[in-house]
Design a protein around this motif. Sequence first.
Motif, short mmCIF file in Angstrom:
data_model
loop_
_atom_site.label_atom_id
_atom_site.label_comp_id
_atom_site.label_asym_id
_atom_site.label_seq_id
_atom_site.Cartn_x
_atom_site.Cartn_y
_atom_site.Cartn_z
N CYS A 191 40.73 34.61 40.99
CA CYS A 191 41.55 33.58 41.61
C CYS A 191 40.63 32.44 42.03
O CYS A 191 39.41 32.61 42.07
CB CYS A 191 42.28 34.14 42.84
SG CYS A 191 41.17 34.72 44.14
N TRP A 215 50.37 31.53 54.45
CA TRP A 215 51.48 30.57 54.34
C TRP A 215 50.98 29.17 54.00
O TRP A 215 51.72 28.35 53.49
CB TRP A 215 52.29 30.54 55.63
CG TRP A 215 52.67 31.93 56.04
CD1 TRP A 215 52.22 32.61 57.15
CD2 TRP A 215 53.50 32.86 55.34
NE1 TRP A 215 52.72 33.88 57.17
CE2 TRP A 215 53.52 34.05 56.07
CE3 TRP A 215 54.22 32.78 54.16
CZ2 TRP A 215 54.24 35.17 55.67
CZ3 TRP A 215 54.94 33.91 53.77
CH2 TRP A 215 54.95 35.07 54.50
N GLU A 216 49.71 28.91 54.27
CA GLU A 216 49.10 27.63 53.91
C GLU A 216 48.34 27.72 52.58
O GLU A 216 47.64 26.79 52.20
CB GLU A 216 48.14 27.17 55.02
CG GLU A 216 48.81 26.92 56.35
CD GLU A 216 49.79 25.75 56.31
OE1 GLU A 216 49.55 24.78 55.58
OE2 GLU A 216 50.80 25.83 57.02
N GLY A 217 48.46 28.87 51.91
CA GLY A 217 47.82 29.05 50.61
C GLY A 217 46.43 29.68 50.65
O GLY A 217 45.70 29.63 49.66
#
Length: 159
Positions: free
Chosen positions: A85, A112-114
């Motif tokens: 990734c 949630w912010e990546g």
Amino acid sequence: MKSSHRFSFSFDYKLLQKDVASISEAWHPHFNTRNYTGDWSGLPLREPSNKTHDLSTLSEFGEYVDTKLLVSTNYIPSVLQFFKCPITSVRLLKLKSGSKIKEHRDPDLTFWEGFIRLHVPVQTNEKVEFILDGSYLDMKPGECWFGAFAKPHSVNNMG
């Protein structure tokens, strides 16, 4: 929802320790001086191309670069390649004996912010108290841990 998870895979902590020992550069004091007492320092291995300080974690433009320190190590690059990734910030952090990271939250480093924030301890001792969301994490060298660090966390190195 769980606040932490120890993955089933791990890395060779002796090779990690060898890489860290090979770095001769001076460690940078952590920039967030209000969140700790004692000696907390680090070295950047991947950092934002537009860093605002030596241990920056977030980039306004999403561009991250390897540092000369990362390139100089032998084993750490293979640890990073294990993760299939994009990898943003990578830092070595050191909390000296008798030092404490006060309870705080990191609200902008969340799933949630990546972001997924992982910890791989290189060296530790039985007198380190790592508390996340009220739970003690018994992290051993070479293990890989996920943590939801938007929740309250602290570290106390009494060893």
